[in-house]
Design a protein around this motif. Structure first.
Motif, PDB file in Angstrom:
ATOM      1  N   VAL A   2       0.860  -1.185   0.000  1.00 37.00           N
ATOM      2  CA  VAL A   2       0.000   0.000   0.000  1.00 37.00           C
ATOM      3  C   VAL A   2       0.896   1.234   0.000  1.00 37.00           C
ATOM      4  O   VAL A   2       1.581   1.516   0.977  1.00 37.00           O
ATOM      5  N   GLN A   3       0.871   1.965  -1.137  1.00 39.60           N
ATOM      6  CA  GLN A   3       1.644   3.211  -1.218  1.00 39.60           C
ATOM      7  C   GLN A   3       0.765   4.421  -0.938  1.00 39.60           C
ATOM      8  O   GLN A   3       1.239   5.433  -0.465  1.00 39.60           O
ATOM      9  N   VAL A   4      -0.526   4.297  -1.280  1.00 36.01           N
ATOM     10  CA  VAL A   4      -1.495   5.369  -1.024  1.00 36.01           C
ATOM     11  C   VAL A   4      -2.632   4.773  -0.203  1.00 36.01           C
ATOM     12  O   VAL A   4      -3.280   3.821  -0.630  1.00 36.01           O
ATOM     13  N   LEU A   5      -2.829   5.326   0.989  1.00 37.10           N
ATOM     14  CA  LEU A   5      -3.853   4.827   1.909  1.00 37.10           C
ATOM     15  C   LEU A   5      -4.923   5.886   2.101  1.00 37.10           C
ATOM     16  O   LEU A   5      -4.635   7.010   2.507  1.00 37.10           O
ATOM     17  N   SER A   6      -6.142   5.529   1.801  1.00 40.03           N
ATOM     18  CA  SER A   6      -7.285   6.394   2.045  1.00 40.03           C
ATOM     19  C   SER A   6      -7.752   6.152   3.486  1.00 40.03           C
ATOM     20  O   SER A   6      -7.798   5.012   3.933  1.00 40.03           O
ATOM     21  N   ILE A   7      -8.062   7.229   4.189  1.00 38.64           N
ATOM     22  CA  ILE A   7      -8.539   7.108   5.573  1.00 38.64           C
ATOM     23  C   ILE A   7      -9.866   7.829   5.711  1.00 38.64           C
ATOM     24  O   ILE A   7     -10.027   8.961   5.243  1.00 38.64           O
ATOM     25  N   GLU A  35      -1.998   2.072  13.180  1.00 36.46           N
ATOM     26  CA  GLU A  35      -2.262   1.500  11.856  1.00 36.46           C
ATOM     27  C   GLU A  35      -1.438   2.189  10.770  1.00 36.46           C
ATOM     28  O   GLU A  35      -0.901   1.530   9.883  1.00 36.46           O
ATOM     29  N   ILE A  36      -1.333   3.510  10.829  1.00 36.09           N
ATOM     30  CA  ILE A  36      -0.542   4.233   9.831  1.00 36.09           C
ATOM     31  C   ILE A  36       0.911   3.786   9.904  1.00 36.09           C
ATOM     32  O   ILE A  36       1.551   3.555   8.871  1.00 36.09           O
ATOM     33  N   LEU A  37       1.440   3.632  11.116  1.00 35.60           N
ATOM     34  CA  LEU A  37       2.829   3.172  11.266  1.00 35.60           C
ATOM     35  C   LEU A  37       3.033   1.791  10.665  1.00 35.60           C
ATOM     36  O   LEU A  37       4.072   1.522  10.055  1.00 35.60           O
ATOM     37  N   ILE A  47      -1.112   9.547   2.423  1.00 40.15           N
ATOM     38  CA  ILE A  47      -2.412   9.409   3.076  1.00 40.15           C
ATOM     39  C   ILE A  47      -3.364  10.290   2.277  1.00 40.15           C
ATOM     40  O   ILE A  47      -3.042  11.442   1.970  1.00 40.15           O
ATOM     41  N   LEU A  48      -4.543   9.748   1.971  1.00 44.22           N
ATOM     42  CA  LEU A  48      -5.544  10.470   1.184  1.00 44.22           C
ATOM     43  C   LEU A  48      -6.813  10.608   2.019  1.00 44.22           C
ATOM     44  O   LEU A  48      -7.364   9.612   2.492  1.00 44.22           O
ATOM     45  N   GLY A 133      -5.381   1.072  -0.578  1.00 44.65           N
ATOM     46  CA  GLY A 133      -6.003   0.514   0.615  1.00 44.65           C
ATOM     47  C   GLY A 133      -6.825   1.556   1.345  1.00 44.65           C
ATOM     48  O   GLY A 133      -6.710   2.762   1.082  1.00 44.65           O
ATOM     49  N   LEU A 134      -7.645   1.057   2.246  1.00 43.02           N
ATOM     50  CA  LEU A 134      -8.533   1.900   3.041  1.00 43.02           C
ATOM     51  C   LEU A 134      -8.358   1.557   4.514  1.00 43.02           C
ATOM     52  O   LEU A 134      -8.402   0.388   4.896  1.00 43.02           O
ATOM     53  N   LEU A 135      -8.166   2.592   5.316  1.00 47.58           N
ATOM     54  CA  LEU A 135      -8.201   2.463   6.768  1.00 47.58           C
ATOM     55  C   LEU A 135      -9.452   3.212   7.212  1.00 47.58           C
ATOM     56  O   LEU A 135      -9.605   4.397   6.926  1.00 47.58           O
TER      57      LEU A 135
END
Length: 183
Positions: A2-7, A35-37, A47-48, A133-135
């Motif tokens: 995951v290089q770009v994570l949507s939160i 989770e971000i770590l 982070i998006l 990915g999505l958090l």
């Protein structure tokens, strides 16, 4: 990877949070940071968020804190439409403006003000295509606005490589108990 994570996650009122000093916010931020770590250690670069009040702006604050140790971690804010904050109170507008000012990238998907709920559906689709990915902070027992993004992500994952990580109320309760135990 995951290089770009949507939160995303709940808005403050959906959690019964009506003050920027509410104690639950610190536990939500702890959960987000953990989770971000996890993702940063595995190569996360961006982070998006859409800049909504609550979990998304708290996630931005966590990113700013983490940038001290991880300067390559970037924050992108793609609002669903321009002037999304126009009906917010002054305190919320001030927090929002500070977050926008510190973000590495800011833009609006629609260059118009809010027209109808389609703006949010468009945002969800774009976020799925722009992220790996999505958090999400969401609990199936407490239906709220994040439900729509989670449903879209689950559908998207059926035919795409896409990671979904959920932080639910049990996870937050565990963090709170661990912190209180360590006092």
């Amino acid at each position: 990877m995951v290089q770009v994570l949507s939160i995303t996650g709940y808005k403050p009122f959906e959690l019964g949070i009506f003050s920027a000093n509410h104690p639950a916010i610190q536990y939500i931020k702890m959960a987000l940071k953990k989770e971000i770590l996890y993702f940063v250690e595995d190569g996360l670069e961006w982070i998006l968020i859409s800049g909504q009040l609550g979990v998304e702006l708290w996630a931005a604050e966590v990113v700013f804190e983490l940038q001290n140790d991880y300067p390559n971690l970037k924050l992108a804010i793609l609002t669903p439409f321009i002037n999304q904050e126009e009906k917010w109170n002054d305190n919320n507008k001030e927090i929002y403006e500070m977050v926008l000012a510190r973000a590495d990238f800011v833009d609006s998907i629609s260059k118009q003000s809010y027209q109808n709920p389609q703006a949010f559906r468009n945002k969800n689709k774009i976020f799925l295509h722009k992220s790996d990915g999505l958090l999400i902070i969401y609990d199936e027992l407490n239906i709220g606005s994040p439900k729509y993004m989670l449903e879209e992500a689950r559908s998207y994952k059926e035919s795409n490589s896409y990671e979904i990580r959920t932080i639910d109320f049990n996870d937050l309760q565990t963090i709170m108990e661990d912190e209180q135990w360590n006092l």
